[in-house]
Design a protein around this motif. Structure first.
Motif, PDB file in Angstrom:
ATOM      1  N   GLY A 198       0.818  -1.213   0.000  1.00 31.79           N
ATOM      2  CA  GLY A 198       0.000   0.000   0.000  1.00 31.79           C
ATOM      3  C   GLY A 198       0.845   1.253   0.000  1.00 31.79           C
ATOM      4  N   VAL A 199       1.987   1.221   0.707  1.00 26.28           N
ATOM      5  CA  VAL A 199       2.903   2.368   0.708  1.00 26.28           C
ATOM      6  C   VAL A 199       3.421   2.624  -0.712  1.00 26.28           C
ATOM      7  N   GLY A 200       3.844   1.548  -1.381  1.00 21.25           N
ATOM      8  CA  GLY A 200       4.328   1.699  -2.747  1.00 21.25           C
ATOM      9  C   GLY A 200       3.245   2.204  -3.686  1.00 21.25           C
ATOM     10  N   LEU A 201       2.027   1.683  -3.519  1.00 26.01           N
ATOM     11  CA  LEU A 201       0.909   2.112  -4.368  1.00 26.01           C
ATOM     12  C   LEU A 201       0.576   3.582  -4.116  1.00 26.01           C
ATOM     13  N   ALA A 202       0.603   3.994  -2.843  1.00 26.20           N
ATOM     14  CA  ALA A 202       0.310   5.393  -2.514  1.00 26.20           C
ATOM     15  C   ALA A 202       1.364   6.326  -3.102  1.00 26.20           C
ATOM     16  N   ALA A 203       2.643   5.943  -2.983  1.00 26.98           N
ATOM     17  CA  ALA A 203       3.710   6.778  -3.534  1.00 26.98           C
ATOM     18  C   ALA A 203       3.571   6.927  -5.042  1.00 26.98           C
ATOM     19  N   LEU A 249      -0.879   4.244   9.334  1.00 25.99           N
ATOM     20  CA  LEU A 249      -0.768   2.844   9.748  1.00 25.99           C
ATOM     21  C   LEU A 249       0.684   2.380   9.784  1.00 25.99           C
ATOM     22  N   THR A 250       1.469   2.802   8.808  1.00 23.92           N
ATOM     23  CA  THR A 250       2.872   2.383   8.757  1.00 23.92           C
ATOM     24  C   THR A 250       3.648   2.936   9.939  1.00 23.92           C
ATOM     25  N   VAL A 251       3.480   4.218  10.201  1.00 23.18           N
ATOM     26  CA  VAL A 251       4.176   4.824  11.348  1.00 23.18           C
ATOM     27  C   VAL A 251       3.723   4.164  12.644  1.00 23.18           C
ATOM     28  N   GLY A 252       2.418   3.944  12.783  1.00 21.37           N
ATOM     29  CA  GLY A 252       1.915   3.300  13.999  1.00 21.37           C
ATOM     30  C   GLY A 252       2.457   1.905  14.182  1.00 21.37           C
ATOM     31  N   LEU A 253       2.572   1.168  13.082  1.00 18.36           N
ATOM     32  CA  LEU A 253       3.068  -0.204  13.166  1.00 18.36           C
ATOM     33  C   LEU A 253       4.541  -0.242  13.553  1.00 18.36           C
TER      34      LEU A 253
END
Length: 321
Positions: free
Chosen positions: A136-141, A171-175
């Motif tokens: 999801g991070v890659g898709l968002a970027a 979510l990424t930062v929280g994880l």
């Protein structure tokens, strides 16, 4: 309220209701897009198919599977040094199971396969969640670069891209914060064991490598979209490929039939509608792009799946409770 929802029969009913709602919504959306479908235009779109770019798209799909296997290798080492070649086999096996069997069977099969490598089920489950989040991070970027390049996009799509990017970032930062703090505070709790499976998040170099591989995977998928567009002689800006990939991938988050049948096509048709493309061309692209993704997974993965199934029957001591 939480205790009530945790009851198994309540969760089953909720899951069943969610699947039915998703199925009815998918069918209704497909009808909306296909109600005025021009079959003559659809036939012409398929007649223009060029095999060369389609072969390239299939090869990109194979490379993408190897890239995902490398991501698993990075996340599991050094605690669980599963060989890369075996990870490739497990990746194709899991993907084939997800294509052929409902209820995301590939994820459950991966848990069983990695248990044979002494990887705890909680660790595999945690890493499945992390892998999807990093994708999801890659898709968002990739998607955030689209609105400036395609200023005519509908407002709902640009708002969805920004909302998705914000949610994924949070979510990424929280994880990452949870992986570095909660494990030490509650090592024996269920949440502590789950977070403990994400030990690689505490290693900055491995975290960066996993994120980079996830981004590479999204770029490969986007390149496959471009190849499928060329295969059908569809003339769209290159940035449109990121739009199509974003809408298809987010549509696949909803409960669906095996191989994301239905939701995949809804995503492709919604993307073409946002790009002001013809419905017939969108249908042709959806069929070709979906087939491209499944072909490598089924042709390569089914022999591995059959081998894993045979090994499971012969070795009941390795079965997962």
């Amino acid at each position: 309220m939480i205790a009530w929802f945790r009851q198994p029969h309540i969760q089953r009913r909720f899951s069943t209701a969610l699947k039915w709602i998703s199925m009815v919504g998918t069918l209704a959306t497909l009808w909306w897009f296909l109600r005025d479908l021009n079959l003559h235009q659809l036939g012409e779109a398929f007649a223009r198919t060029n095999a060369g770019p389609l072969v390239i798209a299939i090869l990109l799909g194979l490379v993408s599977q190897h890239n995902r296997a490398l991501g698993w290798t990075v996340m599991l080492r050094p605690a669980y040094p599963v060989p890369y070649g075996r990870q490739v086999r497990y990746e194709f096996t899991a993907q084939a199971a997800s294509v052929l069997i409902p209820a995301r069977a590939g994820e459950m099969l991966r848990v069983w396969l990695l248990r044979r490598e002494n990887v705890p089920a909680s660790t595999t489950a945690a890493l499945i969640a992390v892998k999807k989040l990093f994708e999801g991070v890659g898709l968002a970027a990739l998607s955030l670069a689209v609105p400036p390049l395609l200023p005519g996009l509908p407002r709902w799509l640009t708002n969805t891209i920004w909302a998705f990017a914000g949610a994924i970032a949070a979510l990424t930062v929280g994880l990452v914060v949870a992986a570095r703090r909660i494990r030490a505070a509650q090592p024996d709790s269920r949440w502590g064991r789950f977070v403990g499976g994400m030990a690689f998040l505490r290693d900055s170099r491995r975290l960066a490598a996993a994120l980079a591989l996830a981004a590479v995977g999204e770029v490969l998928d986007c390149a496959a979209v471009i190849a499928c567009l060329y295969a059908l002689d569809i003339h769209l800006p290159l940035a449109a490929a990121a739009v199509i990939l974003f809408v298809v991938d987010t549509s696949n988050l909803f409960p669906s039939a095996p191989a994301h049948a239905g939701t995949f096509e809804v995503g492709a048709l919604a993307a073409f509608d946002a790009l002001h493309g013809q419905a017939a061309v969108g249908v042709a692209f959806a069929v070709i792009f979906h087939a491209q993704q499944m072909l490598s997974q089924v042709v390569v993965g089914v022999p591995f799946l059959l081998r894993a199934s045979t090994g499971h029957r012969r070795s009941p001591q390795h079965s997962t409770p």
